[in-house]
Design a protein around this motif. Sequence first.
Motif, PDB file in Angstrom:
ATOM      1  N   ARG A 134      54.122  39.458  96.837  1.00  0.00           N
ATOM      2  CA  ARG A 134      54.791  38.259  97.336  1.00  0.00           C
ATOM      3  C   ARG A 134      55.319  37.407  96.192  1.00  0.00           C
ATOM      4  O   ARG A 134      56.396  36.808  96.277  1.00  0.00           O
ATOM      5  N   GLU A 135      54.553  37.360  95.107  1.00  0.00           N
ATOM      6  CA  GLU A 135      54.964  36.566  93.948  1.00  0.00           C
ATOM      7  C   GLU A 135      56.246  37.121  93.326  1.00  0.00           C
ATOM      8  O   GLU A 135      57.100  36.365  92.853  1.00  0.00           O
ATOM      9  N   GLU A 136      56.377  38.443  93.328  1.00  0.00           N
ATOM     10  CA  GLU A 136      57.574  39.070  92.757  1.00  0.00           C
ATOM     11  C   GLU A 136      58.793  38.865  93.653  1.00  0.00           C
ATOM     12  O   GLU A 136      59.931  38.831  93.172  1.00  0.00           O
ATOM     13  N   ILE A 137      58.554  38.727  94.951  1.00  0.00           N
ATOM     14  CA  ILE A 137      59.655  38.628  95.913  1.00  0.00           C
ATOM     15  C   ILE A 137      60.185  37.206  96.048  1.00  0.00           C
ATOM     16  O   ILE A 137      61.406  36.981  96.045  1.00  0.00           O
ATOM     17  N   CYS A 138      59.274  36.240  96.166  1.00  0.00           N
ATOM     18  CA  CYS A 138      59.698  34.853  96.374  1.00  0.00           C
ATOM     19  C   CYS A 138      60.589  34.370  95.225  1.00  0.00           C
ATOM     20  O   CYS A 138      60.283  34.586  94.055  1.00  0.00           O
ATOM     21  N   GLY A 139      61.689  33.734  95.599  1.00  0.00           N
ATOM     22  CA  GLY A 139      62.644  33.256  94.607  1.00  0.00           C
ATOM     23  C   GLY A 139      63.812  34.202  94.406  1.00  0.00           C
ATOM     24  O   GLY A 139      64.826  33.835  93.800  1.00  0.00           O
ATOM     25  N   GLN A 140      63.685  35.426  94.935  1.00  0.00           N
ATOM     26  CA  GLN A 140      64.753  36.416  94.809  1.00  0.00           C
ATOM     27  C   GLN A 140      65.704  36.326  95.998  1.00  0.00           C
ATOM     28  O   GLN A 140      65.318  35.944  97.099  1.00  0.00           O
ATOM     29  N   ASN A 141      66.949  36.724  95.772  1.00  0.00           N
ATOM     30  CA  ASN A 141      67.875  36.941  96.873  1.00  0.00           C
ATOM     31  C   ASN A 141      67.576  38.330  97.444  1.00  0.00           C
ATOM     32  O   ASN A 141      67.148  39.225  96.697  1.00  0.00           O
ATOM     33  N   CYS A 142      67.801  38.526  98.733  1.00  0.00           N
ATOM     34  CA  CYS A 142      67.431  39.794  99.370  1.00  0.00           C
ATOM     35  C   CYS A 142      68.167  41.003  98.796  1.00  0.00           C
ATOM     36  O   CYS A 142      67.754  42.146  99.014  1.00  0.00           O
ATOM     37  N   ARG A 143      69.221  40.782  98.035  1.00  0.00           N
ATOM     38  CA  ARG A 143      69.951  41.923  97.477  1.00  0.00           C
ATOM     39  C   ARG A 143      69.173  42.629  96.364  1.00  0.00           C
ATOM     40  O   ARG A 143      69.615  43.670  95.869  1.00  0.00           O
ATOM     41  N   PHE A 144      68.006  42.095  95.980  1.00  0.00           N
ATOM     42  CA  PHE A 144      67.233  42.758  94.923  1.00  0.00           C
ATOM     43  C   PHE A 144      66.746  44.136  95.355  1.00  0.00           C
ATOM     44  O   PHE A 144      66.344  44.946  94.523  1.00  0.00           O
ATOM     45  N   LEU A 145      66.805  44.426  96.666  1.00  0.00           N
ATOM     46  CA  LEU A 145      66.393  45.740  97.163  1.00  0.00           C
ATOM     47  C   LEU A 145      67.530  46.761  97.127  1.00  0.00           C
ATOM     48  O   LEU A 145      67.319  47.932  97.425  1.00  0.00           O
ATOM     49  N   GLN A 146      68.714  46.314  96.775  1.00  0.00           N
ATOM     50  CA  GLN A 146      69.850  47.229  96.728  1.00  0.00           C
ATOM     51  C   GLN A 146      69.768  48.125  95.499  1.00  0.00           C
ATOM     52  O   GLN A 146      69.117  47.794  94.514  1.00  0.00           O
ATOM     53  N   GLY A 147      70.437  49.277  95.588  1.00  0.00           N
ATOM     54  CA  GLY A 147      70.423  50.215  94.480  1.00  0.00           C
ATOM     55  C   GLY A 147      71.735  50.964  94.369  1.00  0.00           C
ATOM     56  O   GLY A 147      72.734  50.607  95.008  1.00  0.00           O
ATOM     57  N   LYS A 148      71.709  52.014  93.602  1.00  0.00           N
ATOM     58  CA  LYS A 148      72.918  52.766  93.259  1.00  0.00           C
ATOM     59  C   LYS A 148      73.686  53.254  94.478  1.00  0.00           C
ATOM     60  O   LYS A 148      74.920  53.248  94.491  1.00  0.00           O
ATOM     61  N   TYR A 149      72.964  53.689  95.518  1.00  0.00           N
ATOM     62  CA  TYR A 149      73.643  54.291  96.667  1.00  0.00           C
ATOM     63  C   TYR A 149      73.638  53.402  97.912  1.00  0.00           C
ATOM     64  O   TYR A 149      73.905  53.864  99.018  1.00  0.00           O
ATOM     65  N   THR A 150      73.354  52.122  97.727  1.00  0.00           N
ATOM     66  CA  THR A 150      73.470  51.175  98.830  1.00  0.00           C
ATOM     67  C   THR A 150      74.953  50.990  99.154  1.00  0.00           C
ATOM     68  O   THR A 150      75.769  50.815  98.249  1.00  0.00           O
ATOM     69  N   ASP A 151      75.289  51.041 100.424  1.00  0.00           N
ATOM     70  CA  ASP A 151      76.690  50.958 100.843  1.00  0.00           C
ATOM     71  C   ASP A 151      77.254  49.556 100.617  1.00  0.00           C
ATOM     72  O   ASP A 151      76.753  48.574 101.174  1.00  0.00           O
ATOM     73  N   SER A 152      78.308  49.465  99.816  1.00  0.00           N
ATOM     74  CA  SER A 152      78.885  48.163  99.457  1.00  0.00           C
ATOM     75  C   SER A 152      79.538  47.473 100.654  1.00  0.00           C
ATOM     76  O   SER A 152      79.548  46.240 100.741  1.00  0.00           O
ATOM     77  N   GLU A 153      80.082  48.250 101.583  1.00  0.00           N
ATOM     78  CA  GLU A 153      80.719  47.652 102.757  1.00  0.00           C
ATOM     79  C   GLU A 153      79.679  46.971 103.654  1.00  0.00           C
ATOM     80  O   GLU A 153      79.940  45.915 104.233  1.00  0.00           O
ATOM     81  N   THR A 154      78.507  47.598 103.758  1.00  0.00           N
ATOM     82  CA  THR A 154      77.431  46.994 104.546  1.00  0.00           C
ATOM     83  C   THR A 154      76.964  45.698 103.892  1.00  0.00           C
ATOM     84  O   THR A 154      76.725  44.694 104.569  1.00  0.00           O
ATOM     85  N   VAL A 155      76.844  45.726 102.575  1.00  0.00           N
ATOM     86  CA  VAL A 155      76.441  44.529 101.828  1.00  0.00           C
ATOM     87  C   VAL A 155      77.446  43.404 102.052  1.00  0.00           C
ATOM     88  O   VAL A 155      77.067  42.245 102.276  1.00  0.00           O
ATOM     89  N   LYS A 156      78.724  43.730 102.011  1.00  0.00           N
ATOM     90  CA  LYS A 156      79.777  42.727 102.202  1.00  0.00           C
ATOM     91  C   LYS A 156      79.714  42.135 103.609  1.00  0.00           C
ATOM     92  O   LYS A 156      79.900  40.924 103.798  1.00  0.00           O
ATOM     93  N   ARG A 157      79.444  42.983 104.587  1.00  0.00           N
ATOM     94  CA  ARG A 157      79.352  42.500 105.967  1.00  0.00           C
ATOM     95  C   ARG A 157      78.234  41.473 106.108  1.00  0.00           C
ATOM     96  O   ARG A 157      78.406  40.429 106.736  1.00  0.00           O
ATOM     97  N   VAL A 158      77.085  41.781 105.508  1.00  0.00           N
ATOM     98  CA  VAL A 158      75.955  40.846 105.561  1.00  0.00           C
ATOM     99  C   VAL A 158      76.322  39.533 104.875  1.00  0.00           C
ATOM    100  O   VAL A 158      76.094  38.443 105.411  1.00  0.00           O
ATOM    101  N   SER A 159      76.905  39.644 103.697  1.00  0.00           N
ATOM    102  CA  SER A 159      77.276  38.453 102.926  1.00  0.00           C
ATOM    103  C   SER A 159      78.265  37.573 103.688  1.00  0.00           C
ATOM    104  O   SER A 159      78.123  36.344 103.727  1.00  0.00           O
ATOM    105  N   ASP A 160      79.257  38.198 104.310  1.00  0.00           N
ATOM    106  CA  ASP A 160      80.273  37.444 105.055  1.00  0.00           C
ATOM    107  C   ASP A 160      79.650  36.676 106.221  1.00  0.00           C
ATOM    108  O   ASP A 160      80.010  35.523 106.485  1.00  0.00           O
ATOM    109  N   HIS A 161      78.721  37.309 106.923  1.00  0.00           N
ATOM    110  CA  HIS A 161      78.073  36.652 108.060  1.00  0.00           C
ATOM    111  C   HIS A 161      77.201  35.481 107.601  1.00  0.00           C
ATOM    112  O   HIS A 161      77.181  34.420 108.237  1.00  0.00           O
TER     113      HIS A 161
END
Length: 208
Positions: free
Chosen positions: A34-61
């Motif tokens: 929990r200490e490592e997670i708090c203070g982070q934006n949720c995108r810290f779980l993204q990686g090399k093969y995370t779909d950028s279009e899905t990320v953009k959709r979340v961000s836009d909403h």
Amino acid sequence: MNWHHSCTITNNTLPDNPIVFVSEGFAKMTGYTREEICGQNCRFLQGKYTDSETVKRVSDHLKKGKSVSVQILNYRKDGHPFWNVFVILPIHDAKGKVPAFIAIQKNITKIKLSQPLADWIWVHTSLWLELIGKSIYSQIFIHNKIDGRRLVNMTADELVSLGTSRDDATYIVQEIHSLVQRENKVLTRTVKTRSLDSLGITQSSDKV
């Protein structure tokens, strides 16, 4: 709470909308404390093969203060990928503004792997390797983009040529055969059920 279900709350009044609450389920699902997670934006779980279009959709909403639900490839602290389905809901204050968001997540990797092998992309096969205890070869499958159609026809010799040990290649081929057999059994049951239904015959589990 089942660790496959988890939730987080973010503070939208702070820069970058950081996570301020983490459930135990989320920590277990991602491998972070929990200490490592708090203070982070949720995108810290993204990686090399995370779909950028899905990320953009979340961000836009989120920028519009709207709810959103997606399936996305995320990564645990140990680097292993997993399929995550989540819904993010805005929390409105008395003035109609959105000071916070609550997100509910679920690891759906096993559900994804229950799809027909023909529909598997290389991400699915690399995740399957993890489930059978051979994640050390995930990068080989990713690099060679081995999808479900190619997987079912792989031989031990081909796996060895890609960099696996002979013993592991034999084991992986055995697991591939088991995977195909399970899918064939499911397909056979489905066809049989549909055939009986078309004839108006109702199956019963009661023994006479």
